[in-house]
Design a protein around this motif. Sequence first.
Motif, PDB file in Angstrom:
ATOM      1  N   ARG A  66       0.970  -1.164  -0.075  1.00  0.00           N
ATOM      2  CA  ARG A  66      -0.045  -0.141   0.019  1.00  0.00           C
ATOM      3  C   ARG A  66       0.813   1.129  -0.020  1.00  0.00           C
ATOM      4  NH1 ARG A  66      -2.197   3.335   3.742  1.00  0.00           N
ATOM      5  NH2 ARG A  66      -1.334   2.423   5.325  1.00  0.00           N
ATOM      6  N   GLY A  67       0.539   2.239  -0.806  1.00  0.00           N
ATOM      7  CA  GLY A  67       1.274   3.360  -1.000  1.00  0.00           C
ATOM      8  C   GLY A  67       0.792   4.288  -0.147  1.00  0.00           C
ATOM      9  N   THR A  68       1.769   5.288   0.277  1.00  0.00           N
ATOM     10  CA  THR A  68       1.533   6.200   1.526  1.00  0.00           C
ATOM     11  C   THR A  68       0.680   7.264   1.111  1.00  0.00           C
ATOM     12  OG1 THR A  68       3.914   5.912   2.364  1.00  0.00           O
ATOM     13  CG2 THR A  68       2.704   7.750   3.240  1.00  0.00           C
ATOM     14  N   PHE A  69       0.718   7.824  -0.397  1.00  0.00           N
ATOM     15  CA  PHE A  69       0.092   8.782  -0.693  1.00  0.00           C
ATOM     16  C   PHE A  69      -0.486   8.328  -2.176  1.00  0.00           C
ATOM     17  CE2 PHE A  69       3.808  10.829   1.538  1.00  0.00           C
ATOM     18  CZ  PHE A  69       3.121  11.383   2.486  1.00  0.00           C
ATOM     19  N   GLY A  70      -1.851   8.438  -2.315  1.00  0.00           N
ATOM     20  CA  GLY A  70      -2.420   8.195  -3.587  1.00  0.00           C
ATOM     21  C   GLY A  70      -2.646   6.957  -3.870  1.00  0.00           C
ATOM     22  N   VAL A 128      21.973   0.882  -1.146  1.00  0.00           N
ATOM     23  CA  VAL A 128      20.940   1.828  -1.536  1.00  0.00           C
ATOM     24  C   VAL A 128      20.618   1.885  -3.162  1.00  0.00           C
ATOM     25  CG1 VAL A 128      19.857   4.195  -1.663  1.00  0.00           C
ATOM     26  CG2 VAL A 128      21.296   3.201   0.614  1.00  0.00           C
ATOM     27  N   GLU A 129      19.447   1.925  -3.594  1.00  0.00           N
ATOM     28  CA  GLU A 129      19.180   2.125  -5.034  1.00  0.00           C
ATOM     29  C   GLU A 129      18.074   3.292  -5.177  1.00  0.00           C
ATOM     30  OE1 GLU A 129      15.911  -1.130  -6.140  1.00  0.00           O
ATOM     31  OE2 GLU A 129      17.641  -1.996  -5.061  1.00  0.00           O
ATOM     32  N   ASP A 130      17.956   3.767  -6.336  1.00  0.00           N
ATOM     33  CA  ASP A 130      16.793   4.834  -6.679  1.00  0.00           C
ATOM     34  C   ASP A 130      15.520   4.171  -6.533  1.00  0.00           C
ATOM     35  OD1 ASP A 130      18.673   6.448  -7.300  1.00  0.00           O
ATOM     36  OD2 ASP A 130      18.869   6.197  -9.649  1.00  0.00           O
ATOM     37  N   ASP A 131      14.701   4.833  -6.079  1.00  0.00           N
ATOM     38  CA  ASP A 131      13.206   4.651  -5.917  1.00  0.00           C
ATOM     39  C   ASP A 131      12.450   4.866  -7.347  1.00  0.00           C
ATOM     40  OD1 ASP A 131      10.855   3.659  -4.996  1.00  0.00           O
ATOM     41  OD2 ASP A 131      10.285   5.782  -4.049  1.00  0.00           O
ATOM     42  N   PRO A 132      11.939   3.783  -7.971  1.00  0.00           N
ATOM     43  CA  PRO A 132      11.302   4.108  -9.098  1.00  0.00           C
ATOM     44  C   PRO A 132      10.145   5.100  -9.314  1.00  0.00           C
ATOM     45  CG  PRO A 132      11.583   1.653  -8.755  1.00  0.00           C
ATOM     46  CD  PRO A 132      11.768   2.373  -7.490  1.00  0.00           C
ATOM     47  N   LYS A 133      10.035   5.819 -10.359  1.00  0.00           N
ATOM     48  CA  LYS A 133       8.879   6.889 -10.226  1.00  0.00           C
ATOM     49  C   LYS A 133       7.558   6.091 -10.511  1.00  0.00           C
ATOM     50  CE  LYS A 133       7.598  11.122 -10.380  1.00  0.00           C
ATOM     51  NZ  LYS A 133       7.834  11.831  -9.033  1.00  0.00           N
ATOM     52  N   PHE A 134       7.543   5.004 -11.290  1.00  0.00           N
ATOM     53  CA  PHE A 134       6.340   4.199 -11.554  1.00  0.00           C
ATOM     54  C   PHE A 134       6.313   2.766 -10.993  1.00  0.00           C
ATOM     55  CE2 PHE A 134       7.467   7.309 -14.797  1.00  0.00           C
ATOM     56  CZ  PHE A 134       6.262   7.827 -15.032  1.00  0.00           C
ATOM     57  N   ASP A 135       4.833   2.532 -10.685  1.00  0.00           N
ATOM     58  CA  ASP A 135       5.002   1.106 -10.098  1.00  0.00           C
ATOM     59  C   ASP A 135       4.534   0.122 -11.127  1.00  0.00           C
ATOM     60  OD1 ASP A 135       2.211   1.143 -10.691  1.00  0.00           O
ATOM     61  OD2 ASP A 135       1.396   1.696  -9.062  1.00  0.00           O
ATOM     62  N   GLY A 158       2.314   0.835 -13.886  1.00  0.00           N
ATOM     63  CA  GLY A 158       2.248   1.978 -14.596  1.00  0.00           C
ATOM     64  C   GLY A 158       2.040   3.192 -13.918  1.00  0.00           C
ATOM     65  N   ASN A 159       1.303   3.305 -12.540  1.00  0.00           N
ATOM     66  CA  ASN A 159       1.170   4.218 -12.161  1.00  0.00           C
ATOM     67  C   ASN A 159       2.080   5.145 -11.597  1.00  0.00           C
ATOM     68  OD1 ASN A 159      -1.904   3.648 -12.148  1.00  0.00           O
ATOM     69  ND2 ASN A 159      -1.398   2.014 -10.694  1.00  0.00           N
ATOM     70  N   ASN A 160       2.071   6.416 -11.732  1.00  0.00           N
ATOM     71  CA  ASN A 160       3.039   7.548 -10.802  1.00  0.00           C
ATOM     72  C   ASN A 160       2.972   7.310  -9.587  1.00  0.00           C
ATOM     73  OD1 ASN A 160       4.436   9.918 -10.233  1.00  0.00           O
ATOM     74  ND2 ASN A 160       4.284  10.786 -12.256  1.00  0.00           N
ATOM     75  N   ARG A 161       4.055   6.990  -9.009  1.00  0.00           N
ATOM     76  CA  ARG A 161       3.968   6.920  -7.491  1.00  0.00           C
ATOM     77  C   ARG A 161       3.834   8.100  -6.823  1.00  0.00           C
ATOM     78  NH1 ARG A 161       8.272   4.460  -5.982  1.00  0.00           N
ATOM     79  NH2 ARG A 161       7.200   3.764  -3.830  1.00  0.00           N
ATOM     80  N   GLY A 162       4.090   9.150  -7.345  1.00  0.00           N
ATOM     81  CA  GLY A 162       4.123  10.508  -6.674  1.00  0.00           C
ATOM     82  C   GLY A 162       5.170  10.801  -5.788  1.00  0.00           C
TER      83      GLY A 162
END
Length: 230
Positions: free
Chosen positions: A143-147, A190-197, A200-204
């Motif tokens: 579950r995402g924190t926002f959106g 540590v790695e970059d956090d992907p922008k999309f899940d 294909g949703n923008n994770r904000g």
Amino acid sequence: MTLVWAEIAKLGQWQPLDSEEHIHPGELTGSTTSDERDQGHVDRLTRSILHHGYSPERHGQLGLNLTDHGENIYHHASGIETYPEDHQPHEHLLQALQDAGYGEVPVHIHDQQSDPDGEPAPRYYHGTTESDLEHVRPNHSTRGTFGPATHAPGYAYATGLESAKDYAERAADQHGGRPRVFEVHPRGPVEDDPKFDAAGNNRGNNLDDKRSRHGFSVVGEVPLGHDEEY
């Protein structure tokens, strides 16, 4: 300047360094007590190590994480006898190696310390409304924190200072409480956090967001000057 750091300097940016050393398990220290470990996992691994001899491919491999704030062991690689539901396999493996009286074993070294000749390591922050935070642990839900977007399970999150302030304010707006920001340091790669899940949703999330399967430990709280508002 060492040869390795001289090569890093040519790239114009800090990079972690990876290597492997043979280290005696007795020289390594875990972070859990006997009450926190699953003795069944430890006993199973100990018997296997005594029977087969230690093998990273069979039993997994320990990692040693180095930062400006200290060092810790972490789970570098799984083996065929690593239980998927085991959330602290490095602690169980270390104890099993010690119980088996095993000698030096190959340990992966992940060095995230600052360049000794001036290039600093990245600083990471976590925004929240939680007080007295000591660790940012991997989230095993999706579950995402926002959106509506989702998290990949098994990661903990950190970011840059301004992004952490933004997340803390958003958390306070949505869930109540006082926004807080903590400086944290990573307990493994540590790695970059992907922008999309995966859907294909923008994770904000923000572009400087990072994630780690090994969590982060708190260095200290960053004053925000909001005391009079809460």
